[in-house]
Structures are given as structure tokens and as C-alpha cells.
Design a protein around this motif. Structure first.
Motif, PDB file in Angstrom:
ATOM      1  N   ARG A 286       0.858  -1.186   0.000  1.00  0.00           N
ATOM      2  CA  ARG A 286       0.000   0.000   0.000  1.00  0.00           C
ATOM      3  C   ARG A 286       0.890   1.230   0.000  1.00  0.00           C
ATOM      4  NH1 ARG A 286      -5.007  -2.068   1.078  1.00  0.00           N
ATOM      5  NH2 ARG A 286      -5.015  -4.081   2.179  1.00  0.00           N
ATOM      6  N   ALA A 287       0.301   2.405  -0.170  1.00  0.00           N
ATOM      7  CA  ALA A 287       1.123   3.602  -0.281  1.00  0.00           C
ATOM      8  C   ALA A 287       0.396   4.840   0.224  1.00  0.00           C
ATOM      9  CB  ALA A 287       1.559   3.812  -1.732  1.00  0.00           C
ATOM     10  N   TRP A 288       1.182   5.797   0.689  1.00  0.00           N
ATOM     11  CA  TRP A 288       0.674   7.129   1.011  1.00  0.00           C
ATOM     12  C   TRP A 288       1.720   8.156   0.605  1.00  0.00           C
ATOM     13  CZ3 TRP A 288       3.519  10.012   4.567  1.00  0.00           C
ATOM     14  CH2 TRP A 288       4.330   9.321   5.474  1.00  0.00           C
ATOM     15  N   SER A 289       1.276   9.393   0.429  1.00  0.00           N
ATOM     16  CA  SER A 289       2.178  10.468   0.026  1.00  0.00           C
ATOM     17  C   SER A 289       2.024  11.665   0.942  1.00  0.00           C
ATOM     18  CB  SER A 289       1.898  10.910  -1.422  1.00  0.00           C
ATOM     19  OG  SER A 289       2.242   9.902  -2.348  1.00  0.00           O
ATOM     20  N   GLU A 290       3.087  12.439   1.022  1.00  0.00           N
ATOM     21  CA  GLU A 290       3.079  13.715   1.736  1.00  0.00           C
ATOM     22  C   GLU A 290       3.594  14.796   0.795  1.00  0.00           C
ATOM     23  OE1 GLU A 290       5.059  15.919   5.658  1.00  0.00           O
ATOM     24  OE2 GLU A 290       5.622  13.860   5.136  1.00  0.00           O
ATOM     25  N   VAL A 291       2.927  15.947   0.763  1.00  0.00           N
ATOM     26  CA  VAL A 291       3.382  17.079  -0.037  1.00  0.00           C
ATOM     27  C   VAL A 291       4.460  17.811   0.755  1.00  0.00           C
ATOM     28  CG1 VAL A 291       2.739  19.209  -1.209  1.00  0.00           C
ATOM     29  CG2 VAL A 291       1.125  17.284  -1.137  1.00  0.00           C
ATOM     30  N   LEU A 292       5.685  17.806   0.233  1.00  0.00           N
ATOM     31  CA  LEU A 292       6.816  18.414   0.938  1.00  0.00           C
ATOM     32  C   LEU A 292       7.089  19.849   0.511  1.00  0.00           C
ATOM     33  CD1 LEU A 292       9.348  15.431   0.877  1.00  0.00           C
ATOM     34  CD2 LEU A 292       7.802  16.098   2.723  1.00  0.00           C
ATOM     35  N   LEU A 307       7.112  15.506  -3.572  1.00  0.00           N
ATOM     36  CA  LEU A 307       6.292  14.513  -2.886  1.00  0.00           C
ATOM     37  C   LEU A 307       7.159  13.475  -2.181  1.00  0.00           C
ATOM     38  CD1 LEU A 307       3.817  13.970  -5.843  1.00  0.00           C
ATOM     39  CD2 LEU A 307       3.215  15.049  -3.661  1.00  0.00           C
ATOM     40  N   ARG A 308       6.677  13.034  -1.042  1.00  0.00           N
ATOM     41  CA  ARG A 308       7.275  11.895  -0.358  1.00  0.00           C
ATOM     42  C   ARG A 308       6.327  10.721  -0.541  1.00  0.00           C
ATOM     43  NH1 ARG A 308       8.036  11.075   6.195  1.00  0.00           N
ATOM     44  NH2 ARG A 308       9.630   9.425   6.088  1.00  0.00           N
ATOM     45  N   LEU A 309       6.821   9.661  -1.146  1.00  0.00           N
ATOM     46  CA  LEU A 309       6.014   8.471  -1.414  1.00  0.00           C
ATOM     47  C   LEU A 309       6.506   7.340  -0.522  1.00  0.00           C
ATOM     48  CD1 LEU A 309       3.950   6.870  -3.140  1.00  0.00           C
ATOM     49  CD2 LEU A 309       5.797   6.500  -4.804  1.00  0.00           C
ATOM     50  N   VAL A 310       5.618   6.823   0.307  1.00  0.00           N
ATOM     51  CA  VAL A 310       5.961   5.749   1.230  1.00  0.00           C
ATOM     52  C   VAL A 310       5.142   4.513   0.881  1.00  0.00           C
ATOM     53  CG1 VAL A 310       5.981   4.977   3.644  1.00  0.00           C
ATOM     54  CG2 VAL A 310       6.574   7.351   3.075  1.00  0.00           C
ATOM     55  N   ALA A 311       5.833   3.403   0.632  1.00  0.00           N
ATOM     56  CA  ALA A 311       5.167   2.116   0.410  1.00  0.00           C
ATOM     57  C   ALA A 311       5.330   1.279   1.673  1.00  0.00           C
ATOM     58  CB  ALA A 311       5.778   1.390  -0.783  1.00  0.00           C
ATOM     59  N   GLN A 330       7.274  -2.591   8.790  1.00  0.00           N
ATOM     60  CA  GLN A 330       6.260  -2.624   7.731  1.00  0.00           C
ATOM     61  C   GLN A 330       6.609  -1.691   6.564  1.00  0.00           C
ATOM     62  OE1 GLN A 330       5.745  -1.819  10.948  1.00  0.00           O
ATOM     63  NE2 GLN A 330       3.777  -2.574  11.715  1.00  0.00           N
ATOM     64  N   VAL A 331       7.526  -0.763   6.776  1.00  0.00           N
ATOM     65  CA  VAL A 331       7.838   0.229   5.747  1.00  0.00           C
ATOM     66  C   VAL A 331       8.795  -0.383   4.725  1.00  0.00           C
ATOM     67  CG1 VAL A 331       8.838   2.494   5.271  1.00  0.00           C
ATOM     68  CG2 VAL A 331       7.463   2.134   7.336  1.00  0.00           C
ATOM     69  N   LEU A 332       8.425  -0.309   3.459  1.00  0.00           N
ATOM     70  CA  LEU A 332       9.216  -0.894   2.386  1.00  0.00           C
ATOM     71  C   LEU A 332      10.029   0.135   1.619  1.00  0.00           C
ATOM     72  CD1 LEU A 332       6.469  -3.282   0.950  1.00  0.00           C
ATOM     73  CD2 LEU A 332       8.313  -3.880   2.530  1.00  0.00           C
ATOM     74  N   LEU A 333       9.465   1.317   1.430  1.00  0.00           N
ATOM     75  CA  LEU A 333      10.077   2.324   0.564  1.00  0.00           C
ATOM     76  C   LEU A 333       9.780   3.712   1.097  1.00  0.00           C
ATOM     77  CD1 LEU A 333      11.343   3.125  -2.305  1.00  0.00           C
ATOM     78  CD2 LEU A 333       8.955   3.280  -3.072  1.00  0.00           C
ATOM     79  N   ASP A 334      10.780   4.577   1.042  1.00  0.00           N
ATOM     80  CA  ASP A 334      10.619   5.984   1.402  1.00  0.00           C
ATOM     81  C   ASP A 334      11.298   6.788   0.310  1.00  0.00           C
ATOM     82  OD1 ASP A 334      10.241   8.399   2.639  1.00  0.00           O
ATOM     83  OD2 ASP A 334      11.237   7.859   4.522  1.00  0.00           O
ATOM     84  N   LEU A 335      10.507   7.425  -0.555  1.00  0.00           N
ATOM     85  CA  LEU A 335      11.017   8.063  -1.767  1.00  0.00           C
ATOM     86  C   LEU A 335      10.627   9.540  -1.781  1.00  0.00           C
ATOM     87  CD1 LEU A 335      12.499   6.790  -4.302  1.00  0.00           C
ATOM     88  CD2 LEU A 335      10.300   7.019  -5.470  1.00  0.00           C
TER      89      LEU A 335
END
Length: 343
Positions: A286-292, A307-311, A330-335
Motif C-alpha cells: 500500500r502507499a501514502w504520500s506527503e506534499v513536501l 512529494l514523499r512516497l511511502v510504500a 512494515q515500511v518498504l520504501l521511502d522516496l
């Protein structure tokens, strides 16, 4: 006489080495079709020639991440064939769109080396460039990868860790020539939300999830000609599992981000990224984003959004690290990336 290639180990790298990677690859509409089959990719600019022409481009480019995977995959046999893990990215720039019919090749320069304290592995930093048939650099990025040593008694090299920008400035980035969102059609793109509708600090839950299957991730890794042993050989890890290629997670998360960011059309800068934890077949992503951040551009009707994209898998929405400062399991990716949107 030995003719096979066992790949490079940590002690085989030296600062300043420039490695020209085999094999050039001509991309076609097949890349787009397979990319869209592997991921729920729906961004309009990469789906429709007519939408792309209305946006000032000659035709629909190959997805920015699909082009990235091709360039990345070329580098694997020389950089990460004997990798334990690909650790992170920085200073990524998409300099020219890649179109069907372009032929891509890759080269890398070794810019950093650091042996790990266990003496069995080390981290190799490279700057990889993708070039087209006209010798134009279409993209470049830095990545660092943990590589096994062939001989644990081999002396450690002098530690060199490159200084990288934490965030690329808009002036560091290139907007595709002719890009024009003045007549952007949000009905065709799938969502009404424009650049002005997003606020710095806003978080977006992309809602949907996709369970990773062996067939899809193996097909993807073969498609990008990524030969890293950890992705193919189940005997290469003590747990007997094949590690999911990190780029597969990047593309999956980016595709999931369509729900809430359908108009973040083009990725044109990569500030940084980390594969926080391994992913395996059966995990649901799953994923969520934050506007940086947000920035204006000179292109008509075009704004830039950081954007910060977290899977993640499980229940880690809007969380990344524990009290110890380390990523939650649980965190797979921090982009962290820059994208282009209509104003």
C-alpha cells in the motif's frame, strides 16, 4: 579458460572507475504495454499519444520509471550482481523524455566506497547515466549498493562517501521541451485536483493495495534485464526467498499514487530514496504520500510538486519510524521526488 562472469565484488571497485554497460536496448510500445500490465499505471500522459500531443509533446513517452528501470537494469551485471541489497538513491534527474524507438545504454562512475565493519561486505556508490542513440544523456542518478567481498581478508579501501544534495533545486532540473499544460483536460486525466489544490504538509492515503506475486515480479525483473542473484536464485539467501526488486516496489507505489495524485504526471527529479525493509512474494503493498514543497516553473501551465512516497505492508499508514529512529518493519520504501502538474 574461464569464460563466464561471476560479477564484481567489493574489492574490484576503485574510485573514478567508469564502466560502460552492455547491452544497448531499443524500447518500443511493448515496454509501455508490459509496464501497464505489471502495474496499475494510468497516468494519462504515458497512456495516450493524443493527450501527450495536447500537452506539447510529439507523442506519449515511455513511462519515466520504465525508462529508469531499463537504464538501471543495464548497470546490474557490473554493479550489483553480487549485491546484498540496493540501499538508496539520490540526485536523480530525468533530462529528456524517452520515446518508442529510442535505444538506451548505460554507463556508471564509481564515486564512493565504504567497507562495512563486518569486513564481509562494503557499500559502492555510483553515478549512472542513461544515454540514447544520439549520445544524449536522458537521465542520471546516484545509487549505493551493499556488495559482498570475494576475499574477506582483502584490505579495505580508503573510505570515500560522496556529498550529495538532500534536495534538488528546480534550477537543477529539466522540464521537457515544449511541455504545456495550458489546455490540460482533467476529465481525461481522471481527477480534478491541480497544483494549486495541494498544500504543503498535506498527506494522502492512496487507499488501494496490491499483493506481490512471484509471476509478476519475476517477469518485471526479466523485462528490465536485472540479473541480480538475490532476485532470481532462491538459494542465494539463507531464508530461501527471492528478494523483490526494489524498483518493482517503486513502480507499484507510484502506480497506486494515481488515486489522489492522478495529475502528478511526470517525475523529473529524485531527491532521495531508501528501501527500508525487504519485500517478498505474498506481501500486500500500500502507499501514502506527503506534499513536501511546491515550486513554480517557466513552462506554461506547469507547476512542480515535491512529494514523499511511502510504500508499506500491514498497518503503517502515515508512520515510518519508531522511537529508536529506525524504520518500522512494515515500511518498504521511502522516496522523495519532484513531479510536474497542471496549475
Amino acid at each position: 579458460m574461464l569464460k563466464t562472469n561471476a560479477g564484481r565484488f567489493f574489492e574490484d571497485y576503485s574510485i573514478g572507475d567508469v564502466i560502460h554497460h552492455a547491452v544497448p536496448r531499443t524500447v518500443s510500445g511493448g515496454e509501455r504495454a508490459l509496464y501497464h500490465a505489471l502495474y496499475p499505471a494510468r497516468h494519462a500522459l504515458y497512456s495516450s499519444d493524443e493527450f501527450a500531443r495536447a500537452s506539447g509533446l510529439p507523442e506519449s513517452p515511455i513511462d519515466d520509471l520504465a525508462a529508469f528501470h531499463v537504464v538501471f537494469g543495464k548497470s546490474v551485471p557490473d554493479i550489483s550482481l553480487n549485491a546484498v541489497a540496493n540501499l538508496g538513491y539520490g540526485e536523480g534527474r530525468w533530462l529528456k523524455p524517452v520515446y518508442a524507438g529510442d535505444t538506451l545504454r548505460s554507463r556508471s562512475e564509481v564515486i564512493g566506497l565504504k567497507q562495512n565493519s563486518n569486513g564481509k561486505t562494503g557499500v559502492v556508490y555510483v553515478r549512472t547515466s542513461g544515454l540514447n542513440q544520439r549520445d544524449e544523456v536522458v537521465m542520471e542518478f546516484v545509487r549505493w549498493v551493499m556488495v559482498r567481498k570475494r576475499d574477506v581478508d582483502a584490505p579495505a579501501p580508503e573510505t570515500v562517501v560522496p556529498e550529495l544534495k538532500n534536495v534538488l533545486e528546480i534550477s537543477d532540473l529539466i522540464i521537457p521541451e515544449g511541455l504545456d499544460f495550458s489546455n490540460y483536460d482533467t476529465m481525461l486525466s481522471g481527477e480534478p485536483h491541480r497544483w494549486s489544490d495541494y498544500a504543503i504538509g498535506e498527506t494522502i492515503d492512496h487507499v488501494d493495495g496490491v499483493t506481490i506475486e512471484e509471476a509478476e515480479h519475476m517477469m518485471a525483473t526479466r523485462l528490465w534485464q536485472n540479473t541480480a542473484k538475490v532476485h532470481f536464485d532462491a538459494t542465494h539467501r539463507d531464508d530461501g526467498q527471492r528478494l523483490i526488486y526494489g524498483g518493482h516496489i517503486i513502480s507499484m507505489a507510484r502506480a497506486l499514487s494515481f488515486n489522489g495524485l492522478a495529475n502528478a504526471q511526470m517525475i523529473f527529479g529524485l531527491n532521495g530514496g531508501a528501501h527500508a525493509n525487504p519485500c517478498f512474494s505474498g506481501d500486500t503493498v500500500r502507499a501514502w504520500s506527503e506534499v513536501l514543497d511546491k515550486a513554480d516553473t517557466d513552462a506554461p501551465g506547469v507547476g512542480a510538486i515535491r512529494l514523499r512516497l511511502v510504500a508499506y505492508k500491514g498497518d503503517a499508514a502515515f508512520e515510518t519510524k519508531g522511537e529508536n529512529g529506525k524504520y518500522l518493519p512494515q515500511v518498504l520504501l521511502d522516496l522523495d521526488y519532484w513531479a510536474l502538474m497542471p496549475k
